[in-house]
Design a protein around this motif. Structure first.
Motif, mmCIF file in Angstrom:
data_model
loop_
_atom_site.group_PDB
_atom_site.id
_atom_site.type_symbol
_atom_site.label_atom_id
_atom_site.label_comp_id
_atom_site.label_asym_id
_atom_site.label_seq_id
_atom_site.Cartn_x
_atom_site.Cartn_y
_atom_site.Cartn_z
ATOM 1 N N THR A 51 80.073 -36.314 -53.252
ATOM 2 C CA THR A 51 80.985 -36.454 -54.386
ATOM 3 C C THR A 51 80.185 -36.291 -55.675
ATOM 4 O O THR A 51 79.799 -37.282 -56.307
ATOM 5 N N PRO A 52 79.905 -35.039 -56.078
ATOM 6 C CA PRO A 52 79.102 -34.814 -57.290
ATOM 7 C C PRO A 52 79.792 -35.361 -58.531
ATOM 8 O O PRO A 52 81.018 -35.474 -58.582
ATOM 9 N N LYS A 53 78.985 -35.671 -59.543
ATOM 10 C CA LYS A 53 79.534 -36.075 -60.830
ATOM 11 C C LYS A 53 80.237 -34.874 -61.459
ATOM 12 O O LYS A 53 79.960 -33.727 -61.091
ATOM 13 N N PRO A 54 81.147 -35.106 -62.405
ATOM 14 C CA PRO A 54 81.868 -33.988 -63.033
ATOM 15 C C PRO A 54 80.963 -32.932 -63.664
ATOM 16 O O PRO A 54 81.337 -31.767 -63.755
ATOM 17 N N ASN A 55 79.754 -33.317 -64.078
ATOM 18 C CA ASN A 55 78.841 -32.345 -64.692
ATOM 19 C C ASN A 55 78.007 -31.583 -63.668
ATOM 20 O O ASN A 55 77.127 -30.822 -64.023
ATOM 21 N N GLY A 56 78.275 -31.787 -62.374
ATOM 22 C CA GLY A 56 77.561 -31.064 -61.325
ATOM 23 C C GLY A 56 76.357 -31.788 -60.758
ATOM 24 O O GLY A 56 75.704 -31.287 -59.846
ATOM 25 N N TYR A 57 76.051 -32.964 -61.264
ATOM 26 C CA TYR A 57 74.887 -33.735 -60.793
ATOM 27 C C TYR A 57 75.072 -34.115 -59.331
ATOM 28 O O TYR A 57 76.122 -34.619 -58.936
ATOM 29 N N LYS A 58 74.022 -33.858 -58.532
ATOM 30 C CA LYS A 58 74.025 -34.204 -57.115
ATOM 31 C C LYS A 58 72.741 -34.936 -56.774
ATOM 32 O O LYS A 58 71.655 -34.519 -57.174
ATOM 33 N N SER A 59 72.859 -36.012 -56.008
ATOM 34 C CA SER A 59 71.703 -36.781 -55.572
ATOM 35 C C SER A 59 72.208 -37.952 -54.748
ATOM 36 O O SER A 59 73.381 -38.324 -54.851
ATOM 37 N N LEU A 60 71.358 -38.501 -53.922
ATOM 38 C CA LEU A 60 71.648 -39.765 -53.256
ATOM 39 C C LEU A 60 70.898 -40.847 -54.005
ATOM 40 O O LEU A 60 69.714 -40.674 -54.320
ATOM 41 N N HIS A 61 71.562 -41.947 -54.313
ATOM 42 C CA HIS A 61 70.926 -43.075 -54.981
ATOM 43 C C HIS A 61 71.063 -44.297 -54.085
ATOM 44 O O HIS A 61 72.148 -44.580 -53.595
ATOM 45 N N THR A 62 69.977 -44.991 -53.886
ATOM 46 C CA THR A 62 70.023 -46.234 -53.132
ATOM 47 C C THR A 62 69.042 -47.212 -53.757
ATOM 48 O O THR A 62 68.081 -46.799 -54.412
ATOM 49 N N THR A 63 69.305 -48.472 -53.558
ATOM 50 C CA THR A 63 68.379 -49.511 -53.994
ATOM 51 C C THR A 63 68.084 -50.377 -52.787
ATOM 52 O O THR A 63 68.996 -50.804 -52.073
ATOM 53 N N VAL A 64 66.794 -50.607 -52.540
ATOM 54 C CA VAL A 64 66.358 -51.402 -51.396
ATOM 55 C C VAL A 64 65.427 -52.513 -51.866
ATOM 56 O O VAL A 64 64.949 -52.492 -53.001
ATOM 57 N N ILE A 65 65.202 -53.472 -50.974
ATOM 58 C CA ILE A 65 64.246 -54.533 -51.259
ATOM 59 C C ILE A 65 62.938 -54.159 -50.576
ATOM 60 O O ILE A 65 62.888 -53.959 -49.363
ATOM 61 N N GLY A 66 61.900 -54.028 -51.370
ATOM 62 C CA GLY A 66 60.580 -53.718 -50.832
ATOM 63 C C GLY A 66 59.533 -54.498 -51.586
ATOM 64 O O GLY A 66 59.582 -54.586 -52.813
ATOM 65 N N LEU A 67 58.609 -55.109 -50.869
ATOM 66 C CA LEU A 67 57.551 -55.900 -51.493
ATOM 67 C C LEU A 67 58.132 -56.964 -52.433
ATOM 68 O O LEU A 67 57.643 -57.198 -53.525
ATOM 69 N N ASN A 68 59.246 -57.559 -52.007
ATOM 70 C CA ASN A 68 59.917 -58.627 -52.750
ATOM 71 C C ASN A 68 60.503 -58.185 -54.086
ATOM 72 O O ASN A 68 60.780 -59.008 -54.951
ATOM 73 N N HIS A 69 60.654 -56.881 -54.290
ATOM 74 C CA HIS A 69 61.256 -56.355 -55.516
ATOM 75 C C HIS A 69 62.284 -55.298 -55.145
ATOM 76 O O HIS A 69 62.157 -54.622 -54.125
ATOM 77 N N ARG A 70 63.249 -55.137 -56.018
ATOM 78 C CA ARG A 70 64.206 -54.044 -55.839
ATOM 79 C C ARG A 70 63.531 -52.725 -56.192
ATOM 80 O O ARG A 70 62.794 -52.641 -57.167
ATOM 81 N N ILE A 71 63.828 -51.721 -55.396
ATOM 82 C CA ILE A 71 63.279 -50.387 -55.629
ATOM 83 C C ILE A 71 64.445 -49.407 -55.631
ATOM 84 O O ILE A 71 65.196 -49.324 -54.662
ATOM 85 N N GLU A 72 64.583 -48.692 -56.714
ATOM 86 C CA GLU A 72 65.616 -47.670 -56.807
ATOM 87 C C GLU A 72 65.038 -46.362 -56.289
ATOM 88 O O GLU A 72 63.924 -45.976 -56.657
ATOM 89 N N ILE A 73 65.798 -45.671 -55.449
ATOM 90 C CA ILE A 73 65.334 -44.406 -54.867
ATOM 91 C C ILE A 73 66.410 -43.347 -55.056
ATOM 92 O O ILE A 73 67.585 -43.582 -54.777
ATOM 93 N N GLN A 74 65.980 -42.192 -55.541
ATOM 94 C CA GLN A 74 66.853 -41.029 -55.660
ATOM 95 C C GLN A 74 66.331 -39.975 -54.689
ATOM 96 O O GLN A 74 65.132 -39.701 -54.659
ATOM 97 N N ILE A 75 67.237 -39.397 -53.928
ATOM 98 C CA ILE A 75 66.867 -38.370 -52.944
ATOM 99 C C ILE A 75 67.710 -37.133 -53.240
ATOM 100 O O ILE A 75 68.931 -37.215 -53.337
ATOM 101 N N ARG A 76 67.037 -35.994 -53.382
ATOM 102 C CA ARG A 76 67.755 -34.757 -53.688
ATOM 103 C C ARG A 76 66.939 -33.560 -53.230
ATOM 104 O O ARG A 76 65.746 -33.679 -52.951
ATOM 105 N N THR A 77 67.571 -32.402 -53.206
ATOM 106 C CA THR A 77 66.836 -31.178 -52.896
ATOM 107 C C THR A 77 66.102 -30.725 -54.157
ATOM 108 O O THR A 77 66.398 -31.183 -55.264
ATOM 109 N N HIS A 78 65.187 -29.793 -53.977
ATOM 110 C CA HIS A 78 64.460 -29.246 -55.126
ATOM 111 C C HIS A 78 65.433 -28.577 -56.104
ATOM 112 O O HIS A 78 65.285 -28.711 -57.323
#
Length: 124
Positions: A51-78
């Protein structure tokens, strides 16, 4: 933090990673590996590929707990990364002085810059 009334521990973008891969399938494979090894923060997953944003932005965004801190991760193609950084989905106000020659939206970015710089219609 004061405006949103949140604590330091609730921040999700203190530590962030962007992962670029070759294909959409690899985006989801990487996401699966991350979610198998780290606890997902509920409500902090966004699938902007399906479900891309209206401006065409594509990516997967997730936030996980690692090393007792939240870590934001974006995953996308080149290609998604190039579009996010230089294309129509880019945040125009965050210019980084990169060379945009040859990219399909470079002319649009250049036009916006000219519009921002010109003080009169004649100058534009």
């Amino acid at each position: 933090m004061q405006n949103k009334n949140i604590t330091f521990e609730q921040l999700s973008d203190i530590m962030a990673f962007r992962i670029a891969v070759d294909s959409i399938d690899q985006c989801y494979q990487v996401l699966g590996v991350i979610h198998r090894h780290y606890s997902l923060v509920p409500g902090r997953f966004k699938d902007f590929i399906s479900t891309p944003k209206p401006n065409g932005y594509k990516s997967l965004h997730t936030t996980v707990i690692g090393l007792n801190h939240r870590i934001e991760i974006q995953i996308r193609t080149h290609e998604m990364h190039r579009t996010a950084e230089l294309g129509i989905a880019a945040h125009w106000q965050y210019k980084q002085g990169e060379n945009h020659d040859g990219y399909q939206y470079a002319w649009l970015r250049d036009l916006l810059e000219i519009m921002e710089q010109a003080s009169t219609p004649e100058e534009f």
